[in-house]
Design an enzyme around this catalytic site. Structure first.
Site, short mmCIF file in Angstrom:
data_model
loop_
_atom_site.label_atom_id
_atom_site.label_comp_id
_atom_site.label_asym_id
_atom_site.label_seq_id
_atom_site.Cartn_x
_atom_site.Cartn_y
_atom_site.Cartn_z
N HIS A 102 -7.51 9.58 -2.05
CA HIS A 102 -6.86 9.51 -0.74
C HIS A 102 -7.73 10.09 0.38
O HIS A 102 -7.83 9.51 1.46
CB HIS A 102 -5.51 10.26 -0.80
CG HIS A 102 -4.50 9.78 0.17
ND1 HIS A 102 -3.16 9.71 -0.11
CD2 HIS A 102 -4.63 9.33 1.45
CE1 HIS A 102 -2.51 9.25 0.95
NE2 HIS A 102 -3.38 9.02 1.91
N ASN B 112 4.64 -9.40 11.79
CA ASN B 112 3.31 -8.84 11.50
C ASN B 112 2.53 -9.65 10.46
O ASN B 112 1.30 -9.52 10.39
CB ASN B 112 3.43 -7.38 11.04
CG ASN B 112 3.82 -6.44 12.17
OD1 ASN B 112 3.87 -6.83 13.33
ND2 ASN B 112 4.11 -5.19 11.83
N ARG C 21 9.88 -7.13 12.92
CA ARG C 21 8.44 -6.84 12.89
C ARG C 21 7.85 -7.12 11.51
O ARG C 21 6.68 -7.50 11.41
CB ARG C 21 8.20 -5.38 13.26
CG ARG C 21 8.48 -5.06 14.72
CD ARG C 21 8.36 -3.58 14.96
NE ARG C 21 8.48 -3.24 16.38
CZ ARG C 21 8.57 -1.98 16.82
NH1 ARG C 21 8.54 -0.96 15.97
NH2 ARG C 21 8.67 -1.74 18.11
N LYS D 89 -2.63 5.99 -4.49
CA LYS D 89 -3.73 6.92 -4.20
C LYS D 89 -3.49 8.27 -4.86
O LYS D 89 -2.34 8.65 -5.08
CB LYS D 89 -3.86 7.13 -2.68
CG LYS D 89 -3.76 5.84 -1.88
CD LYS D 89 -4.00 6.04 -0.40
CE LYS D 89 -3.70 4.76 0.39
NZ LYS D 89 -2.28 4.60 0.76
N TYR E 113 3.14 9.69 -0.58
CA TYR E 113 4.18 9.13 0.28
C TYR E 113 5.58 9.33 -0.31
O TYR E 113 6.58 9.08 0.35
CB TYR E 113 3.96 7.62 0.53
CG TYR E 113 2.65 7.25 1.19
CD1 TYR E 113 1.80 8.21 1.74
CD2 TYR E 113 2.26 5.91 1.28
CE1 TYR E 113 0.60 7.85 2.34
CE2 TYR E 113 1.06 5.55 1.89
CZ TYR E 113 0.23 6.53 2.41
OH TYR E 113 -0.96 6.16 3.00
N ILE F 173 -3.09 -3.28 6.72
CA ILE F 173 -1.84 -2.92 6.02
C ILE F 173 -0.84 -2.32 7.00
O ILE F 173 -0.45 -1.15 6.91
CB ILE F 173 -2.13 -1.92 4.86
CG1 ILE F 173 -3.12 -0.82 5.33
CG2 ILE F 173 -2.67 -2.64 3.64
CD1 ILE F 173 -3.25 0.35 4.33
N ASP G 87 0.85 -1.20 0.00
CA ASP G 87 0.00 0.00 0.00
C ASP G 87 0.88 1.25 0.00
O ASP G 87 1.55 1.55 0.98
CB ASP G 87 -0.90 0.02 1.24
CG ASP G 87 -1.83 1.22 1.23
OD1 ASP G 87 -2.89 1.12 0.58
OD2 ASP G 87 -1.49 2.26 1.82
N LYS H 207 2.45 -1.08 8.89
CA LYS H 207 3.73 -0.56 8.41
C LYS H 207 4.82 -0.81 9.44
O LYS H 207 4.60 -0.63 10.65
CB LYS H 207 3.60 0.95 8.15
CG LYS H 207 4.92 1.67 7.86
CD LYS H 207 5.55 2.30 9.10
CE LYS H 207 6.91 2.88 8.83
NZ LYS H 207 7.59 3.36 10.07
N VAL I 174 9.47 -0.60 9.52
CA VAL I 174 10.76 -0.69 8.84
C VAL I 174 11.69 -1.64 9.61
O VAL I 174 12.85 -1.77 9.27
CB VAL I 174 11.42 0.71 8.71
CG1 VAL I 174 10.62 1.60 7.79
CG2 VAL I 174 11.61 1.38 10.08
P1 NAP Z 1 0.46 1.30 11.91
O1 NAP Z 1 0.77 0.35 10.83
O2 NAP Z 1 -0.68 1.05 12.83
O3 NAP Z 1 1.74 1.48 12.86
C1 NAP Z 1 3.02 1.74 12.36
C2 NAP Z 1 3.91 2.07 13.59
O4 NAP Z 1 3.91 0.97 14.48
C3 NAP Z 1 5.34 2.35 13.22
O5 NAP Z 1 5.79 3.36 14.11
C4 NAP Z 1 6.04 1.03 13.49
O6 NAP Z 1 7.37 1.27 13.88
C5 NAP Z 1 5.23 0.48 14.65
N1 NAP Z 1 5.14 -0.99 14.60
C6 NAP Z 1 5.03 -1.79 13.51
N2 NAP Z 1 4.96 -3.08 13.85
C7 NAP Z 1 5.02 -3.12 15.20
C8 NAP Z 1 5.03 -4.18 16.13
N3 NAP Z 1 4.96 -5.44 15.72
N4 NAP Z 1 5.10 -3.85 17.46
C9 NAP Z 1 5.17 -2.56 17.86
N5 NAP Z 1 5.19 -1.51 17.00
C10 NAP Z 1 5.13 -1.80 15.69
O7 NAP Z 1 0.26 2.79 11.36
P2 NAP Z 1 0.39 3.55 9.96
O8 NAP Z 1 1.76 3.46 9.37
O9 NAP Z 1 -0.18 4.91 10.20
O10 NAP Z 1 -0.66 2.79 9.02
C11 NAP Z 1 -0.32 1.67 8.21
C12 NAP Z 1 -0.44 1.99 6.74
O11 NAP Z 1 -1.75 2.51 6.45
C13 NAP Z 1 0.48 3.13 6.25
O12 NAP Z 1 1.81 2.73 6.08
C14 NAP Z 1 -0.21 3.52 4.97
O13 NAP Z 1 0.10 2.60 3.94
C15 NAP Z 1 -1.68 3.43 5.38
N6 NAP Z 1 -2.23 4.74 5.82
C16 NAP Z 1 -3.21 5.31 5.06
C17 NAP Z 1 -3.76 6.51 5.42
C18 NAP Z 1 -4.82 7.11 4.57
O14 NAP Z 1 -5.19 8.28 4.77
N7 NAP Z 1 -5.36 6.39 3.61
C19 NAP Z 1 -3.33 7.17 6.59
C20 NAP Z 1 -2.35 6.57 7.37
C21 NAP Z 1 -1.81 5.34 6.98
P3 NAP Z 1 8.67 0.85 12.99
O15 NAP Z 1 8.39 1.18 11.55
O16 NAP Z 1 9.73 1.74 13.60
O17 NAP Z 1 8.91 -0.60 13.25
#
Ligand code: NAP
Length: 278
Positions: A109, A241, A237, A76, A51, A229, A46, A231, A233
């Site tokens: 988006h 995940n 993880r 998007k 981005y 989805i 995604d 995220k 790095v």
């Molecule tokens: P998320 O996936 O809920 O959380 C990502 C955060 O959690 C990062 O800081 C990551 O740190 C940490 N993390 C990942 N795996 C973990 C684990 N197993 N244990 C503890 N912490 C962990 O949040 P998000 O990145 O906001 O959302 C995911 C995806 O949704 C985005 O990448 C994007 O593709 C999409 N998105 C879409 C919109 C939209 O408006 N459509 C908005 C926001 C996001 P590290 O990377 O440092 O490991």
């Protein structure tokens, strides 16, 4: 390799229920990080024009030995590109950056209702789908009234709505609306940006299954039929995940996480009706 289920979209295509989000993955790291995700078994990525890392996603796909047809990639169209001409321009730019001859899923988006262009943008999405350059079209951060307007204008129901969704903001009203219209729910920030790692309820369920809180949270969403989805790095993880398909939460455990919903103040991101960042 983890056995990720496929969810059927209303246009006949399928989407892997778990994908890899790349929001805030730095452009220079994206090819490597997505390459690690592909090695771990992710087949759904995604990204978004906004981005600024689509080229890295494209590079990872081009250098992997996975067939293009076995991958599912979403991008998007950003708010400032809504409207017919700008949407076509944005789509072309995304396709050039990705290096693809077709895209799996294109999303609006944000609705950015103040600009009054999401209906015209959706009409352009229908054109792109009919041209065959995009397989599935959908929306992100749309509320029921926005979805109603685009269906009314075109007769085309979005395949999916990608929305903020996690244990603290479960979007039950919107999920019911999606179910009524045959729209798949996709969760962004599915692990609440890492907040679930410190949650006592989720930690105790995780301990019982010898899993992490993030794994339990993703499993809860998957058992609710939601596409996720997450995220990260972080190499370990990335692997953990996606490793959520060989255990199951019981009805009582599902109910305990259901009870964490906080409709009034659980939202972490912007309110879709007000968000109009250019
Ligand atoms: P998320 O996936 O809920 O959380 C990502 C955060 O959690 C990062 O800081 C990551 O740190 C940490 N993390 C990942 N795996 C973990 C684990 N197993 N244990 C503890 N912490 C962990 O949040 P998000 O990145 O906001 O959302 C995911 C995806 O949704 C985005 O990448 C994007 O593709 C999409 N998105 C879409 C919109 C939209 O408006 N459509 C908005 C926001 C996001 P590290 O990377 O440092 O490991």
């Amino acid at each position: 390799m983890p056995d990720v289920p496929t969810i059927l979209l209303n246009d006949g295509y399928g989407i892997p229920q778990l994908g890899f989000g790349v929001f805030q993955v730095p452009a220079e790291d994206t090819a490597r990080v997505v390459g690690e995700a592909l090695d771990a078994g992710y087949r759904h990525i995604d990204t978004a024009w906004g981005y600024m890392n689509e080229a890295g996603v494209g590079e990872a796909v081009a250098t992997s030995d996975i067939a293009r047809g076995d991958l599912f990639v979403t991008t998007k169209v950003w708010n400032s590109f809504q409207g017919r001409d700008k949407t076509l321009e944005s789509f072309d730019a995304s396709m050039t950056a990705l290096g693809f001859d077709y895209l799996d899923l294109l999303l609006i988006h944000w609705p950015a209702p103040e600009n009054g262009r999401y209906v015209e943008t959706w009409e352009t999405f229908v054109e792109l789908r009919d041209s065959g350059r995009v397989r599935s079209i959908g929306v992100s951060n749309f509320q029921p009234d926005h979805i109603g307007r685009i269906i009314e204008a075109t007769g085309v129901v979005p395949a999916l709505n990608q929305i903020e969704l996690h244990p603290y903001f479960q979007q039950r009203t919107l999920r019911d609306f999606h179910d009524l219209h045959g729209i798949v729910t996709e969760a962004w920030s599915p692990i609440a940006r890492g907040r679930v790692a410190d949650d006592p309820t989720i930690k105790s369920i995780a301990a019982a299954h010898e899993r992490t809180p993030a794994q339990v949270t993703l499993r809860w969403e998957i058992q609710h039929g939601i596409v996720v989805i997450p995220k990260t790095v972080t190499p370990e993880r990335i692997i953990a995940n996606i490793d959520v398909f060989d255990f199951e939460l019981g009805a009582d455990e599902m109910a305990s996480i259901d009870a964490l919903d906080d409709v009034a103040s659980g939202r972490m991101g912007p309110v879709p009706d007000d968000f109009n960042l250019a």
